[in-house]
Design an enzyme around this catalytic site. Sequence first.
Site: not given
Length: 283
Positions: A30, A32, A34, A37, A153, A187
């Site tokens: 989604m 943003a 960091h 990712h 997640d 993170m």
Amino acid sequence: MKLYHKKNELSLFIEEAKAENKLVGFVPTMGALHDGHLSLVNKALIQNDVVVISIFVNPTQFDKQEDLKKYPRTLEADVSLLKSLKAENIAVYAPNAEDVYGDKIMSMSFNFDGLEDEMEGAFRKGHFDGVGTIVKRLFEIIKPDNAYFGEKDFQQLQIIKKLVEKHKMPVNIVACKIHRTKDGLAMSSRNTRLTKQQRKVAPFIFRILKSAKIKFGTKSAKYVTEWVEAQFRKQPLLDLEYFTIAEASSLKPVKRKSNKKSYRAFIAVYAGDIRLIDNIALN
């Protein structure tokens, strides 16, 4: 690196790759972005010939519209970060909601065999319908061979595996370890919204998880849960929403420990209005 805003243009790129028998990897995000990712992207680059990264703030998985509005949108910075990898075989799909959903931006209803009712599902009604809808839609658009999801997640990861199984989708789901800062904080794009004081205290979450893991070796799940709740009562800047010890496969809360089962501890905490989640394998 190629940037696409329209699925039709992206589809042509993917069709060409498939025609050359290239493996296509997919990292849904989604935005943003960091280092967490990037760890997924780097793993995908090693295992595939072409990697597609989606950058799309999905409206159907937010149970609070206020949270949707506040979610950071940093496409220019995200593209710049991906370019720093200097990989020519990356494609970015950054659509608007209409390109993904058409004229009806709404969730499908899913049955994930009860996985959706635990933890996050209990506190965020309809959330996993939104997750299932967007992941299924993106899989249909991108047709990846491999798709990469972080274990931060973990419940979502289990649900996506169930989605693939139930809908017989030809994609391999690759689980990636939680990427943490040096002080242990998992993170997350939401971390950028933490105040200096909140950011300083946030690593408390992982310290408690590590202590809970040690205690679970000799104590009951009930004892560990009550201990964790007591620790958060002493921490005024963090508000514990839930702490759950569950079976890793079913996500059902543990009632009696068994040496034959794998367990994880799951936690959700508020720092002000910013919601942070984390988890840890216990055995």
